[in-house]
Design an enzyme around this catalytic site. Structure first.
Site, short mmCIF file in Angstrom:
data_model
loop_
_atom_site.label_atom_id
_atom_site.label_comp_id
_atom_site.label_asym_id
_atom_site.label_seq_id
_atom_site.Cartn_x
_atom_site.Cartn_y
_atom_site.Cartn_z
N LYS A 263 -13.39 -4.94 12.54
CA LYS A 263 -12.68 -4.36 11.39
C LYS A 263 -12.44 -5.42 10.32
O LYS A 263 -11.77 -6.41 10.56
CB LYS A 263 -11.34 -3.75 11.84
CG LYS A 263 -10.45 -3.29 10.68
CD LYS A 263 -9.14 -2.64 11.14
CE LYS A 263 -8.19 -2.41 9.97
NZ LYS A 263 -6.89 -1.81 10.40
N ASP A 268 -4.82 -4.98 3.57
CA ASP A 268 -4.38 -3.60 3.84
C ASP A 268 -3.02 -3.36 3.21
O ASP A 268 -1.99 -3.66 3.79
CB ASP A 268 -4.33 -3.35 5.35
CG ASP A 268 -3.96 -1.90 5.67
OD1 ASP A 268 -3.92 -1.07 4.73
OD2 ASP A 268 -3.74 -1.60 6.87
N LYS A 275 2.31 0.51 2.02
CA LYS A 275 3.19 -0.08 3.03
C LYS A 275 4.47 -0.62 2.39
O LYS A 275 4.50 -0.91 1.19
CB LYS A 275 2.47 -1.26 3.72
CG LYS A 275 1.37 -0.88 4.69
CD LYS A 275 0.78 -2.14 5.33
CE LYS A 275 -0.40 -1.81 6.25
NZ LYS A 275 -0.01 -1.09 7.47
N ASP A 286 -5.68 -8.42 8.46
CA ASP A 286 -6.34 -7.18 8.88
C ASP A 286 -7.87 -7.33 8.90
O ASP A 286 -8.58 -6.40 9.25
CB ASP A 286 -5.93 -6.03 7.94
CG ASP A 286 -5.80 -4.70 8.68
OD1 ASP A 286 -5.68 -4.71 9.92
OD2 ASP A 286 -5.84 -3.64 8.01
N ASP A 345 -3.05 5.01 5.22
CA ASP A 345 -2.88 3.71 5.87
C ASP A 345 -3.63 3.66 7.21
O ASP A 345 -3.68 2.61 7.84
CB ASP A 345 -1.39 3.42 6.08
CG ASP A 345 -1.11 1.94 6.29
OD1 ASP A 345 -2.05 1.13 6.14
OD2 ASP A 345 0.04 1.60 6.62
N GLU A 347 -6.74 3.45 7.71
CA GLU A 347 -8.05 3.22 7.09
C GLU A 347 -9.05 2.58 8.04
O GLU A 347 -10.26 2.80 7.93
CB GLU A 347 -7.88 2.34 5.85
CG GLU A 347 -7.78 0.81 6.10
CD GLU A 347 -6.57 0.39 6.92
OE1 GLU A 347 -5.59 1.16 6.94
OE2 GLU A 347 -6.61 -0.69 7.53
N ARG A 349 -9.85 2.95 11.20
CA ARG A 349 -10.68 3.85 12.03
C ARG A 349 -11.79 4.50 11.22
O ARG A 349 -12.83 4.84 11.77
CB ARG A 349 -9.78 4.88 12.71
CG ARG A 349 -9.06 5.78 11.75
CD ARG A 349 -7.87 6.47 12.38
NE ARG A 349 -6.76 5.56 12.62
CZ ARG A 349 -5.63 5.90 13.24
NH1 ARG A 349 -5.47 7.13 13.70
NH2 ARG A 349 -4.65 5.02 13.41
N1 BES Z 1 -3.74 -2.64 9.88
C1 BES Z 1 -2.81 -1.65 10.30
C2 BES Z 1 -2.33 -1.87 11.73
C3 BES Z 1 -1.43 -3.05 11.97
C4 BES Z 1 -0.06 -2.92 11.86
C5 BES Z 1 -1.96 -4.25 12.39
C6 BES Z 1 0.76 -4.01 12.13
C7 BES Z 1 -1.14 -5.32 12.66
C8 BES Z 1 0.22 -5.19 12.53
C9 BES Z 1 -3.46 -0.27 10.25
O1 BES Z 1 -4.41 -0.08 9.26
C10 BES Z 1 -2.38 0.70 10.00
O2 BES Z 1 -1.80 0.64 8.97
N2 BES Z 1 -2.14 1.59 10.95
C11 BES Z 1 -1.09 2.54 10.86
C12 BES Z 1 -1.63 3.89 11.29
C13 BES Z 1 -0.70 5.04 11.04
C14 BES Z 1 -0.60 5.31 9.56
C15 BES Z 1 -1.25 6.24 11.75
C16 BES Z 1 0.04 2.10 11.77
O3 BES Z 1 -0.24 1.57 12.83
O4 BES Z 1 1.20 2.23 11.36
ZN ZN Z 2 -5.37 -1.78 8.62
MN MN Z 3 -3.56 0.47 7.44
#
Ligand code: BES
Ligand code: ZN
Ligand code: MN
Length: 506
Positions: A263, A268, A275, A286, A345, A347, A349
């Site tokens: 990834k 992000d 966020k 990220d 957010d 993104e 996947r």
């Molecule tokens: N890059 C983030 C995941 C992340 C969060 C990595 C904290 C490291 C530390 C990912 O893109 C994300 O934002 N995921 C969301 C998904 C949700 C919106 C379903 C998450 O985990 O909050």
């Molecule tokens: Zn992310």
């Molecule tokens: Mn994200």
């Protein structure tokens, strides 16, 4: 650059170094070289005064008698039944102490004959890898760089290994340590200096250096191929997304490649569903999955592994803007299926899905492995101590679980039961991109699994382990603050296994 090596030592009193670290098993402190160095009782007095017994994580610095050549001795506790992790920690602790003291020449020694379940050659390798990792610091943007030791060697009793085996172990250890540090450099680089375009430039440089084939897909290619996931996420940024495809054919044409996907969200911000400022502040990391894949390819090529690899790295910035993709949008993915965007957010996947589907369809891989800082939910589940492992193949999952006990990059297998797929049902498209708050790491993995079809696949969610902050308190002596390069050693271990390990393990 630190000079790394090994040295055979007949008489430890004659080893001319500024710092000598010796790992000691609990309860067996004043033995072997330690007792030889105990001239006029300087060592035993310090050991007694401090009550040092060799517990894991404990250390004791002793200034030695002027009659012996090593100036200082660092005793490092290995605990009761040391394994490779304790060897790495002892070596890393010695390297860090040398740096702290300004010791130019450092050496580490371990009681190999007492360490059950450790192959000495591999132990030497791990000691070197750990020292290289420990001495890493990201100082590209610092005006004053910190001094590092000039040399770091593993001190060996003359008959414990033959010279060639020791030399090979040092070379492998250095190669792997530097591959980890390379991944760290990419992940640590500020987001505006390592955006998709800059990442492409770096990949070109790496491909040239290693003599590898690199293909770069851009917007026109995504449109032609129908990669709606990468296109959708990439729309919010003025820097266009990329998909890098790096190939390493170490086993020749006959055998199917291992596909590696990382990834690469170079920043992000969350997209339109932006966020919070706290959550956003560390999101340069990220791109850690992408960085790890680059490190793995570099390591595999430099080790000359007899294995074929195709590495796919989707790169985007996930930003809010007038052109961003929106919650409610429906994207058509590379495999032809449609996805309702339920959260901008989520993104990672979406870009991973296109890359996974492309790898599965175009390369007929024997195995697909992906690394991604995919979900906050895996951080909630496992904290900073373990990678979340998901797989559609029990044998493959077991292999990774086993190999991780050697590299010390802990994994914990999570389920992928059909119930979690239910949570992704959409009213208007084939699937939704998110399954709601609960079980978020699992629904994310379930989403990815749709795109690998029936290929054996391991997904490593490294969101909790890809970098360390003082707050998380998961510091190991070989992981300086910032990006850890997690996954590089684990996947290299898998590739070494897959390449048949040409007689390397003594
Ligand atoms: N890059 C983030 C995941 C992340 C969060 C990595 C904290 C490291 C530390 C990912 O893109 C994300 O934002 N995921 C969301 C998904 C949700 C919106 C379903 C998450 O985990 O909050
Ligand atoms: Zn992310
Ligand atoms: Mn994200």
């Amino acid at each position: 650059m630190v000079r790394l090596g090994y040295v055979f030592v007949d008489n430890i009193l004659e080893l001319d170094v500024d710092l000598l670290g010796i790992g000691v098993v609990r309860g067996q402190v004043l033995e072997g070289w330690v007792s030889e160095l105990d001239v006029e009782g300087l060592v035993s007095r310090a050991v007694e005064a401090e009550g040092f017994e060799g517990d894991e994580g404990k250390q004791l610095l002793v200034y030695l008698h002027p009659r012996v050549k090593p100036r200082r001795l660092l005793l490092v506790g290995l605990g009761e039944q040391p394994g490779y992790e304790q060897v790495r920690k002892a070596s890393a602790t010695t390297a860090l102490k040398a740096k702290e003291l300004g010791a130019a020449r450092a050496a580490v020694a371990l009681p190999w004959e007492k360490l059950e379940g450790i192959k000495t050659g591999r132990g030497v390798e791990e000691a070197i890898t750990a020292a290289v990792m420990a001495l890493y610091s990201y100082d590209k943007y610092r005006s004053e760089k910190k001094e590092k030791p000039r040399s770091f060697v593993v001190a060996l009793a003359p008959n414990i290994l033959d010279g060639e085996t020791a030399a090979e172990a040092v070379r492998r250890g250095e190669t792997i340590g530097r591959a980890v540090n390379y991944a760290r450099d990419l992940a640590n680089t500020p987001p505006s200096d390592m955006n998709p375009e800059a990442f492409e430039e770096e990949a070109k440089r790496l491909a040239q250096e290693l003599g590898l084939k690199l293909r770069v897909f851009k917007r026109r290619d995504f449109e032609e191929l129908g990669m709606g996931g990468i296109l959708g996420v990439g729309r919010g940024s003025s820097v266009e997304p990329r998909l890098l495809v790096l190939e390493y054919w170490g086993a020749g044409e006959g055998s199917k490649p291992v596909a590696l996907i990382g990834k690469g969200v170079t920043f992000d911000a969350g997209g339109l569903q932006v966020k919070s400022h706290e959550a956003m502040s560390e999101m340069k990391y990220d791109k850690s999955g992408a960085a790890a894949v680059m490190g793995i390819v570099k390591g595999a090529a430099e080790l000359g592994l007899k294995v074929n690899i195709v590495a796919l790295i989707p790169l985007v910035e996930n930003l809010p803007s007038g052109s961003s993709y929106k919650p409610g949008d429906v994207l058509r993915m590379y495999d032809g299926s449609t996805v309702e965007v339920s959260h901008t957010d989520a993104e990672g996947r979406l870009i991973m899905a296109d890359a996974l589907a492309y790898a599965a369809k175009e390369y007929d891989p024997q195995v697909i492995t992906d690394l991604a800082t995919l979900t906050g939910a895996i951080v909630v589940a496992l904290g900073p101590h373990a990678i979340g492992l998901f797989s559609n193949n029990d044998t493959l999952a077991k292999t990774f679980e086993e190999l991780s006990t050697t590299t010390g990059e802990k994994v914990w297998r999570m389920p992928l039961w059909p119930e979690y797929h239910e949570m992704l049902k959409s009213e208007i498209a084939d699937v939704k991109s998110t399954g709601g708050r609960w079980g978020g790491a699992i629904t994310a993995a379930a989403f990815l699994s749709r795109f690998v079809k029936d290929k054996p696949w391991v997904h490593l969610d490294i969101a909790g382990t890809a970098w360390t902050t003082p707050r998380m308190g998961a510091r190991k002596p070989y992981n300086p603050p910032g990006a850890t390069g997690v996954g590089v050693r684990l996947v290299l271990e898998y590739l070494r296994e897959a390449s048949g390990r040409g007689g390397e393990d003594r």
